[in-house]
Write an enzyme that holds these catalytic residues in place. Structure first.
Site: not given
Length: 359
Positions: A54, A158, A216, A294
């Site tokens: 604002e 994945a 990175r 994991g």
């Protein structure tokens, strides 16, 4: 509500998102000032401790005489307390805005409707709930931290086309990941890290992959790095423990000798480690975590119902053998194709479990 209100609130949302990942632990907020259906000022909160949306929007109004007849659109209820910056609700009243259009209420204890009370008692016409669902989604991490007493939890992994999380690890193999996805997916993961407050891994991922867990390959703030360990052995010599980069927190039920610069938190026992870790991260005002592995650690979060979103890359490679990937029951809300994989975004089929604030 007027017919043009959603248009300007949508613009305020676009502005809020420009600071993604940079305002924590503060929320993402955008503001637009409109006079006679014309934008005369706009801004967003860019970083904790810096001016709120604002105030930024007001500073960009060139014709200040137009303010008393103008409307201000804000994605989140203006603050009502003195923190690192003065209360925005009082400033809006003082400037004489005609209408204040608010996307959603701020449910934190410091505000929780008090900003709206200040606006109404100061003579402002207040309109609430314009694009409320969208405004809450933008700050889902902020709201989860305040309302559920834990960080927003994203699971990420994945899996190969034959269902493996990792290839077989034989003694003497060099440390490092067995990639399932391609380079574009890895860049995307670094972008995700910049958007979350912390990244969590287990000891197996630490030992096998020796990751840095930074951004990175993207521009942004490195997340706090968290390791949840069930090993009584000393964990040392890994790149994360070099003393460089963002803070590292190690949670373990074992008395663990840690390297200098590592923040160690001992949990009561193995069964309570995840819940104690989330409680401590909440205490430290860490509003979101991405659990990157994991497989065992991801399975513990899934079994406990402690997740708000899951991002699963389904790769086209086969490993033939190895560590089986976690399984979860979720609702796919988005699917994106890459050359080496397909990304699925899942949400829980029902409201996920929460931690008691009094735990």
């Amino acid at each position: 509500m007027r017919e043009y209100d959603p248009k300007y609130m949508l613009r305020a949302l676009e502005l809020a998102l420009m600071a993604g990942g940079n305002t924590r632990p503060n929320p993402l907020v955008g503001a637009v000032i409109v006079h006679n259906d014309r934008v005369i000022g706009e801004g967003f909160h860019s970083r904790a401790g810096e001016p709120h949306a604002e105030v930024v929007a007001l500073s960009r109004v060139k014709e200040r005489s137009l303010i008393p007849g103008s409307d201000i659109y804000v994605t989140l209820e203006p603050c009502s307390h003195h923190g690192r910056t003065p209360p925005c609700a009082e400033m809006i009243v003082r400037e004489g805005f005609r209408r204040v259009i608010i996307g959603t209420r701020d449910t934190s204890r410091k505000v929780s409707g008090r900003g709206i009370e200040i606006l109404k008692s100061g003579g402002c016409q207040v309109v609430e709930g314009v694009l409320e669902k969208e405004c809450r989604k933008v700050n889902r991490r902020f709201f989860t931290w305040h309302e559920k007493g834990r960080p927003w939890i994203v699971l990420k992994w994945a899996v190969t086309s034959d269902g493996f999380f990792d290839a077989e690890r034989n003694p003497g193999m060099p440390k490092g990941p067995n990639w399932i996805t391609g380079n574009p997916e890895r860049i995307l993961v670094h972008k995700w890290r910049s958007e979350e407050h912390a990244v969590v891994i287990g000891e197996n991922t630490l030992c096998n992959d020796d990751p840095l867990l930074n951004v990175r390959h993207w521009s942004g703030i490195d997340p706090v790095r968290v390791v949840i360990s069930d090993s009584p052995e000393r964990l040392a010599g890994y790149r994360m423990f070099s003393g460089e980069g963002s803070p590292v927190i190690l949670f373990s039920p074992w008395e663990n000798e840690v390297e200098q610069g590592i923040d160690f938190f001992r949990t009561r026992d193995r069964k309570s480690t995840i819940e104690e870790a989330l409680k401590e991260l909440h205490r430290r005002e860490i509003q979101s975590v991405m659990v990157e592995g994991g497989a065992n650690l991801l399975g513990q979060f899934i079994d406990a119902g402690l997740w708000d979103e899951a991002r699963i890359f389904r790769g086209y490679r086969n490993f033939g053998a190895g560590l089986k990937a976690p399984e979860l029951q979720g609702k796919i809300i988005q699917s994106i194709g890459f050359e080496a994989s397909r990304l699925e975004i899942h949400r829980p089929p029902a409201v996920s479990s929460t931690l008691s604030k009094n735990m």
